[in-house]
Design an enzyme around this catalytic site. Structure first.
Site, short mmCIF file in Angstrom:
data_model
loop_
_atom_site.label_atom_id
_atom_site.label_comp_id
_atom_site.label_asym_id
_atom_site.label_seq_id
_atom_site.Cartn_x
_atom_site.Cartn_y
_atom_site.Cartn_z
N HIS A 98 -3.63 12.55 4.00
CA HIS A 98 -4.30 13.70 4.67
C HIS A 98 -3.35 14.75 5.82
CE1 HIS A 98 -7.14 15.69 7.32
NE2 HIS A 98 -8.01 15.57 6.59
N GLU A 168 -6.74 20.94 0.33
CA GLU A 168 -7.26 21.15 2.00
C GLU A 168 -6.28 22.00 2.50
OE1 GLU A 168 -10.25 18.07 3.49
OE2 GLU A 168 -8.21 17.31 4.14
P1 PGA Z 1 -13.50 19.51 7.93
O1 PGA Z 1 -12.62 18.53 7.60
O2 PGA Z 1 -14.56 19.53 7.04
O3 PGA Z 1 -13.95 19.17 9.34
O4 PGA Z 1 -12.87 20.92 7.92
C1 PGA Z 1 -12.07 18.13 6.17
C2 PGA Z 1 -10.93 17.23 6.45
O5 PGA Z 1 -10.11 17.30 7.18
O6 PGA Z 1 -10.81 16.33 5.74
#
Ligand code: PGA
Length: 257
Positions: A98, A168
């Site tokens: 992540h 992401e």
């Molecule tokens: P968010 O986070 O939905 O709050 O943007 C996603 C993540 O960091 O996995």
């Protein structure tokens, strides 16, 4: 997982602050999740709540994941939790790489070692990739390619069925009130690109478990991201901390054809 079944993953990050609240939130999600045939729900709480949630609430349409795992199974590694421990505790999924862990110093090599160890222990991996920023020249594409190729180095083609890639873009994650989700057109472009990179690396016929999107995903944009963004599922942070909001995401995903 059937072809059209979506996977919706709750990343609770470092929340909530008590077991009582964690159980309440989980139960609030489970009631809805267990009814939905077209969605696999995965909840990833902090380590301290894993055992409690696994033993009390695990069901076939809702699974438990961890937010990280170390690259060794046992030994002198103070503070670490191993993939084997997670597997032996009934955890099925693990988030690796992540951006919030990369920000603490994890690099692609470490993420690659963690991914290999997790797969070897029988966990399903949610491998996160994502660029910090974009430019007109498309530097984000070479950045994502490097993250994928280095993180998946030495992984057998057959293991891809247990790996989800969660794309992401860091600039879209909701830790900043100005951040917004990426457009579904751009998500579509990136999911195609990710599948192409994987096909180039592993050969035609590679079968990744899914390509997911994360970054300000919520009840209002779920339909657009899943339908027009070509994503197989979502990794949800902030909106997973509110059972009502998260359940709306699950129900919307369940109704996608
Ligand atoms: P968010 O986070 O939905 O709050 O943007 C996603 C993540 O960091 O996995």
């Amino acid at each position: 997982m059937s072809k059209n079944k979506k996977i919706i993953i709750a990343n609770w990050k470092m929340n909530p602050v008590s077991t009582k609240e964690a159980k309440k939130l989980f139960l609030g999600i489970k009631i809805t999740a267990s009814k939905l045939k077209n969605v696999q729900t995965v909840v990833c709480p902090p380590f301290v709540y894993l055992n409690e949630l696994v033993s009390e609430y695990k069901g076939h349409r809702i699974a438990i994941g961890a937010q990280d795992s170390f690259s060794e199974n046992a030994g002198s590694f103070t503070g670490m939790v191993s993939p084997k421990m997670l597997k032996n505790s009934g955890v099925e999924y693990v988030i690796i790489g992540h951006s919030e862990r990369r920000a603490l110093g994890e690099d692609n090599k470490m993420i690659n070692e963690k991914t290999k160890a997790s797969i070897k222990s029988g966990l399903k991996v949610i491998l996160c990739v994502g660029e910090r920023s974009r430019d007109e020249q498309g530097k984000q594409f070479s950045f994502i390619k490097k993250e994928l190729v280095e993180s998946l180095d030495g992984i057998a083609k057959g293991s891809l069925k247990n790996i989800f890639v969660a794309y992401e873009p860091i600039w879209a994650i909701s830790n900043n009130s100005k951040n917004k989700a990426m457009s579904s057109n751009d998500i579509h472009e990136m999911t195609i690109f990710i599948k192409k990179v994987l096909t180039d690396k592993f050969g035609v016929g590679m079968k990744i478990a899914g390509v997911l999107y994360g970054g300000s995903a919520g009840p209002l944009n779920t339909k657009d991201i899943l339908e027009n963004g070509n994503a197989d599922g979502l990794l949800v942070g902030r909106s997973s901390l509110d059972a009502k909001k998260f359940n709306r995401i699950l129900e919307t995903a369940n109704n996608i054809e």
